[in-house]
Design a protein around this motif. Structure first.
Motif, PDB file in Angstrom:
ATOM      1  N   ARG A   1       0.815  -1.221   0.000  1.00  9.91           N
ATOM      2  CA  ARG A   1       0.000   0.000   0.000  1.00  9.91           C
ATOM      3  C   ARG A   1       0.849   1.271   0.000  1.00  9.91           C
ATOM      4  O   ARG A   1       0.320   2.374   0.011  1.00  9.91           O
ATOM      5  CB  ARG A   1      -0.898   0.018   1.249  1.00  9.91           C
ATOM      6  N   LYS A   2       2.178   1.084   0.039  1.00  8.97           N
ATOM      7  CA  LYS A   2       3.133   2.192   0.063  1.00  8.97           C
ATOM      8  C   LYS A   2       2.984   3.065   1.313  1.00  8.97           C
ATOM      9  O   LYS A   2       3.196   4.276   1.282  1.00  8.97           O
ATOM     10  CB  LYS A   2       3.012   3.053  -1.196  1.00  8.97           C
ATOM     11  N   THR A   3       2.591   2.434   2.423  1.00  7.84           N
ATOM     12  CA  THR A   3       2.515   3.134   3.714  1.00  7.84           C
ATOM     13  C   THR A   3       3.493   2.541   4.715  1.00  7.84           C
ATOM     14  O   THR A   3       3.402   2.797   5.907  1.00  7.84           O
ATOM     15  CB  THR A   3       1.086   3.042   4.298  1.00  7.84           C
ATOM     16  N   PHE A   4       4.454   1.766   4.228  1.00  8.19           N
ATOM     17  CA  PHE A   4       5.360   1.025   5.096  1.00  8.19           C
ATOM     18  C   PHE A   4       6.374   1.936   5.786  1.00  8.19           C
ATOM     19  O   PHE A   4       6.972   2.814   5.168  1.00  8.19           O
ATOM     20  CB  PHE A   4       6.104  -0.026   4.265  1.00  8.19           C
ATOM     21  N   ILE A   5       6.537   1.738   7.086  1.00  7.03           N
ATOM     22  CA  ILE A   5       7.592   2.366   7.875  1.00  7.03           C
ATOM     23  C   ILE A   5       8.457   1.251   8.437  1.00  7.03           C
ATOM     24  O   ILE A   5       7.979   0.405   9.195  1.00  7.03           O
ATOM     25  CB  ILE A   5       7.012   3.203   9.039  1.00  7.03           C
ATOM     26  N   ASN A   6       9.731   1.244   8.077  1.00  4.91           N
ATOM     27  CA  ASN A   6      10.618   0.187   8.533  1.00  4.91           C
ATOM     28  C   ASN A   6      10.835   0.305  10.040  1.00  4.91           C
ATOM     29  O   ASN A   6      11.313   1.340  10.510  1.00  4.91           O
ATOM     30  CB  ASN A   6      11.962   0.281   7.801  1.00  4.91           C
ATOM     31  N   PRO A   7      10.505  -0.721  10.828  1.00  6.65           N
ATOM     32  CA  PRO A   7      10.707  -0.649  12.279  1.00  6.65           C
ATOM     33  C   PRO A   7      12.152  -0.336  12.671  1.00  6.65           C
ATOM     34  O   PRO A   7      12.405   0.272  13.701  1.00  6.65           O
ATOM     35  CB  PRO A   7      10.283  -2.043  12.774  1.00  6.65           C
ATOM     36  N   ARG A   8      13.109  -0.724  11.844  1.00  7.07           N
ATOM     37  CA  ARG A   8      14.515  -0.465  12.165  1.00  7.07           C
ATOM     38  C   ARG A   8      14.842   1.027  12.118  1.00  7.07           C
ATOM     39  O   ARG A   8      15.732   1.490  12.822  1.00  7.07           O
ATOM     40  CB  ARG A   8      15.424  -1.233  11.203  1.00  7.07           C
ATOM     41  N   ASP A   9      14.126   1.778  11.254  1.00  5.28           N
ATOM     42  CA  ASP A   9      14.419   3.202  11.143  1.00  5.28           C
ATOM     43  C   ASP A   9      14.145   3.928  12.448  1.00  5.28           C
ATOM     44  O   ASP A   9      14.777   4.925  12.763  1.00  5.28           O
ATOM     45  CB  ASP A   9      13.570   3.821  10.018  1.00  5.28           C
ATOM     46  N   GLY A  10      13.178   3.460  13.205  1.00  4.53           N
ATOM     47  CA  GLY A  10      12.822   4.098  14.460  1.00  4.53           C
ATOM     48  C   GLY A  10      13.830   3.890  15.560  1.00  4.53           C
ATOM     49  O   GLY A  10      13.674   4.422  16.657  1.00  4.53           O
ATOM     50  N   ARG A  11      14.906   3.136  15.289  1.00  5.38           N
ATOM     51  CA  ARG A  11      15.908   2.877  16.321  1.00  5.38           C
ATOM     52  C   ARG A  11      16.909   4.017  16.424  1.00  5.38           C
ATOM     53  O   ARG A  11      17.698   4.062  17.366  1.00  5.38           O
ATOM     54  CB  ARG A  11      16.661   1.571  16.050  1.00  5.38           C
ATOM     55  N   ILE A  12      16.913   4.955  15.498  1.00  2.40           N
ATOM     56  CA  ILE A  12      17.791   6.102  15.614  1.00  2.40           C
ATOM     57  C   ILE A  12      17.364   6.908  16.837  1.00  2.40           C
ATOM     58  O   ILE A  12      16.167   7.063  17.103  1.00  2.40           O
ATOM     59  CB  ILE A  12      17.727   6.975  14.337  1.00  2.40           C
ATOM     60  N   THR A  13      18.312   7.365  17.623  1.00  3.97           N
ATOM     61  CA  THR A  13      17.952   8.069  18.850  1.00  3.97           C
ATOM     62  C   THR A  13      17.521   9.504  18.551  1.00  3.97           C
ATOM     63  O   THR A  13      17.800  10.059  17.482  1.00  3.97           O
ATOM     64  CB  THR A  13      19.138   8.095  19.829  1.00  3.97           C
ATOM     65  N   VAL A  14      16.877  10.107  19.533  1.00  2.79           N
ATOM     66  CA  VAL A  14      16.444  11.496  19.394  1.00  2.79           C
ATOM     67  C   VAL A  14      17.657  12.407  19.191  1.00  2.79           C
ATOM     68  O   VAL A  14      17.624  13.325  18.367  1.00  2.79           O
ATOM     69  CB  VAL A  14      15.641  11.939  20.633  1.00  2.79           C
ATOM     70  N   ALA A  15      18.739  12.149  19.910  1.00  2.00           N
ATOM     71  CA  ALA A  15      19.948  12.972  19.765  1.00  2.00           C
ATOM     72  C   ALA A  15      20.527  12.852  18.362  1.00  2.00           C
ATOM     73  O   ALA A  15      20.916  13.851  17.741  1.00  2.00           O
ATOM     74  CB  ALA A  15      20.993  12.566  20.804  1.00  2.00           C
ATOM     75  N   GLU A  16      20.591  11.625  17.848  1.00  2.17           N
ATOM     76  CA  GLU A  16      21.127  11.411  16.498  1.00  2.17           C
ATOM     77  C   GLU A  16      20.242  12.078  15.454  1.00  2.17           C
ATOM     78  O   GLU A  16      20.737  12.709  14.513  1.00  2.17           O
ATOM     79  CB  GLU A  16      21.249   9.916  16.215  1.00  2.17           C
ATOM     80  N   TRP A  17      18.929  11.935  15.606  1.00  2.00           N
ATOM     81  CA  TRP A  17      18.013  12.546  14.648  1.00  2.00           C
ATOM     82  C   TRP A  17      18.072  14.071  14.721  1.00  2.00           C
ATOM     83  O   TRP A  17      17.988  14.748  13.696  1.00  2.00           O
ATOM     84  CB  TRP A  17      16.590  12.055  14.894  1.00  2.00           C
ATOM     85  N   SER A  18      18.230  14.616  15.920  1.00  2.00           N
ATOM     86  CA  SER A  18      18.275  16.074  16.051  1.00  2.00           C
ATOM     87  C   SER A  18      19.456  16.662  15.281  1.00  2.00           C
ATOM     88  O   SER A  18      19.339  17.739  14.686  1.00  2.00           O
ATOM     89  CB  SER A  18      18.352  16.474  17.530  1.00  2.00           C
ATOM     90  N   GLU A  19      20.585  15.962  15.272  1.00  2.00           N
ATOM     91  CA  GLU A  19      21.750  16.453  14.534  1.00  2.00           C
ATOM     92  C   GLU A  19      21.474  16.453  13.033  1.00  2.00           C
ATOM     93  O   GLU A  19      21.796  17.413  12.320  1.00  2.00           O
ATOM     94  CB  GLU A  19      22.975  15.594  14.851  1.00  2.00           C
ATOM     95  N   LEU A  20      20.877  15.381  12.536  1.00  2.00           N
ATOM     96  CA  LEU A  20      20.527  15.316  11.116  1.00  2.00           C
ATOM     97  C   LEU A  20      19.482  16.369  10.774  1.00  2.00           C
ATOM     98  O   LEU A  20      19.550  17.019   9.725  1.00  2.00           O
ATOM     99  CB  LEU A  20      19.990  13.919  10.781  1.00  2.00           C
ATOM    100  N   TRP A  21      18.517  16.534  11.680  1.00  2.00           N
ATOM    101  CA  TRP A  21      17.417  17.489  11.439  1.00  2.00           C
ATOM    102  C   TRP A  21      17.932  18.918  11.381  1.00  2.00           C
ATOM    103  O   TRP A  21      17.548  19.689  10.487  1.00  2.00           O
ATOM    104  CB  TRP A  21      16.384  17.326  12.544  1.00  2.00           C
ATOM    105  N   LEU A  22      18.813  19.293  12.304  1.00  2.00           N
ATOM    106  CA  LEU A  22      19.349  20.654  12.316  1.00  2.00           C
ATOM    107  C   LEU A  22      20.130  20.955  11.038  1.00  2.00           C
ATOM    108  O   LEU A  22      20.117  22.093  10.556  1.00  2.00           O
ATOM    109  CB  LEU A  22      20.241  20.860  13.540  1.00  2.00           C
ATOM    110  N   GLU A  23      20.797  19.962  10.491  1.00  3.38           N
ATOM    111  CA  GLU A  23      21.537  20.170   9.247  1.00  3.38           C
ATOM    112  C   GLU A  23      20.597  20.352   8.060  1.00  3.38           C
ATOM    113  O   GLU A  23      20.977  20.952   7.051  1.00  3.38           O
ATOM    114  CB  GLU A  23      22.476  18.979   8.980  1.00  3.38           C
ATOM    115  N   SER A  24      19.370  19.849   8.169  1.00  2.99           N
ATOM    116  CA  SER A  24      18.450  19.857   7.028  1.00  2.99           C
ATOM    117  C   SER A  24      17.561  21.090   6.962  1.00  2.99           C
ATOM    118  O   SER A  24      17.063  21.439   5.896  1.00  2.99           O
ATOM    119  CB  SER A  24      17.553  18.608   7.075  1.00  2.99           C
TER     120      SER A  24
END
Length: 414
Positions: free
Chosen positions: A53-76
């Motif tokens: 259905r093209k609504t798939f979210i890979n469960p592994r992607d959610g393992r990135i921590t909030v701190a790690e995601w915040s660094e990527l997010w600030l760069e974007s």
């Protein structure tokens, strides 16, 4: 096709990914391992359906921590330097210490609600809302990046549970033209002509304090040649990465503001008093105008709320006889003068499109598309402001305008 396979005491599900390879899942949404073959297969089949259905979210992607995601997010993100500085500050001071080590997929709505309740007890309402807003935007972008499928941070419009608590109503303190004049006179007594004209410029243009600090001599067209005297507001001065610099005005709201004749005359006097200065408004020593916490403490609060007599030697400043507070504007901020001008123009009945354009705003919807500002509208605004200024000069009889003089400030000579 999804299937299950034995892994020690438990089972794991296998399902086809969008790239044709097989992924695996060992836990359900609650983090519990699959104890039966059927449970693992059914869960994997659900994920495979999401892939189709093209609504798939890979469960592994959610393992990135909030701190790690915040660094990527600030760069974007692509926002103004002031907004980015605010995001970084809230993340570093509040969000990362609480959530940094938590996986993005493990942040639950209940845990977030508990945390929001706690920070609203620790911080002011505006600061707490800013922290929550930053966290919410981070998760909005995580959804777009397929890190997770939902946002655990509630929006202000979302439904809520629990007892009803009305939102506290915070009224903006505004000044009348007369009160603005009294504040300006206090500014004259405390800091001189520069501060006097600056207060009146804020009140009769609605410019923000950063915009006031960024006005160059070349931005003024004070001779009225039929289109009114004007201030051309092109940028604002702000601290960016520890340096004082000029950035685009807020929301890209550069504009030419028609000003009343009295203000044009005052600005011309100010320019004539220091012909060598590039800036219209300067610091007391003639340098670049800096408006930080020290200015609020030493200048703004005293001219609004009064200050006691200051003996020679207090804070390295000359002696002063003291200032009486202006009554009725307790808690007024420089931005409150911007709000004040908006109220004055609304009371004068000027077209909404002209008032909002003066404030640097754009009307939304059809009204904004089909409404336009004319020179005639601007000239009428300047005439109204001139009239308000002249009325403010009249002595008020039978009404107290100043509070009592605060006690003198003592100098610690020990």
């Amino acid at each position: 096709m999804a299937y299950a396979e034995k892994r020690g005491r438990y089972w794991r599900g296998r399902y086809k990914l969008p790239n044709g390879k097989y992924g695996s899942v060992s836990e359900d949404d609650d983090g519990q391992p699959f104890r039966t073959k059927n449970a693992a297969k059914q869960y994997a089949a659900g994920l495979e359906t999401d892939v189709n259905r093209k609504t798939f979210i890979n469960p592994r992607d959610g393992r990135i921590t909030v701190a790690e995601w915040s660094e990527l997010w600030l760069e974007s993100i692509d926002v103004g330097p002031i907004s980015e500085r605010g995001y970084r500050s809230r993340l570093k001071a509040v969000i990362i210490p609480e959530w940094g080590s938590v996986a993005m997929g493990d942040v639950s709505a209940v845990a977030v609600a508990t945390w929001i309740k706690k920070i609203r007890q620790q911080y002011s309402l505006d600061h707490a809302n800013g922290i929550v807003s930053t966290f919410r935007i981070m998760f909005d972008d995580a959804i777009k990046s397929k890190i997770r499928s939902d946002n655990p941070v509630p929006s202000r419009r979302s439904g809520r549970r629990g007892r009803f608590q009305p939102r506290p109503k915070t009224e903006k303190v505004i000044a009348t033209p007369r009160q603005a004049l009294l504040i300006a006179r206090n500014a004259m007594s405390l800091r001189g002509f520069n501060e006097y004209v600056m207060v009146l410029t804020m009140a009769y243009t609605g410019l923000r304090i950063g915009e006031i600090a960024g006005i160059h001599r070349s931005h003024l067209a004070l001779k009225d040649e039929g289109a009114g005297a004007r201030i051309h507001m092109a940028h604002q001065s702000q601290y960016v990465d520890g340096s004082f610099t000029e950035i685009d005005p807020k929301y890209g709201s550069g504009r030419g503001l028609i000003i009343p004749q009295f203000l044009a005359d005052l600005l011309q006097q100010l320019l004539d008093s220091r012909p060598e200065s590039e800036w219209v408004f300067t610091a007391p020593n003639g340098g670049r105008l800096l408006r930080g916490g020290g200015w609020y403490k030493s200048t703004w609060h005293p001219i609004v709320e009064g200050c006691g007599a200051r003996p020679s030697g207090y804070g390295g400043m000359p002696a002063h006889a003291g200032l009486r507070p202006v009554l009725g504007v307790e808690g007024l901020t420089p931005h409150g003068l911007r709000h004040s001008e908006k109220v004055w123009l609304d009371e004068e009945g000027h077209p909404k499109v002209a008032v909002e354009a003066r404030m640097g705003h754009t009307l939304p919807g059809v009204e904004g598309t089909y409404s336009h500002v004319t020179l005639g509208m601007e000239l009428k605004i300047a005439a109204s402001l001139q009239g308000l200024w002249e009325q403010s000069q009249r002595l008020v009889v039978g009404r107290r305008e100043f509070g009592p003089l605060p006690p003198p400030l003592a100098v610690n000579r020990s």
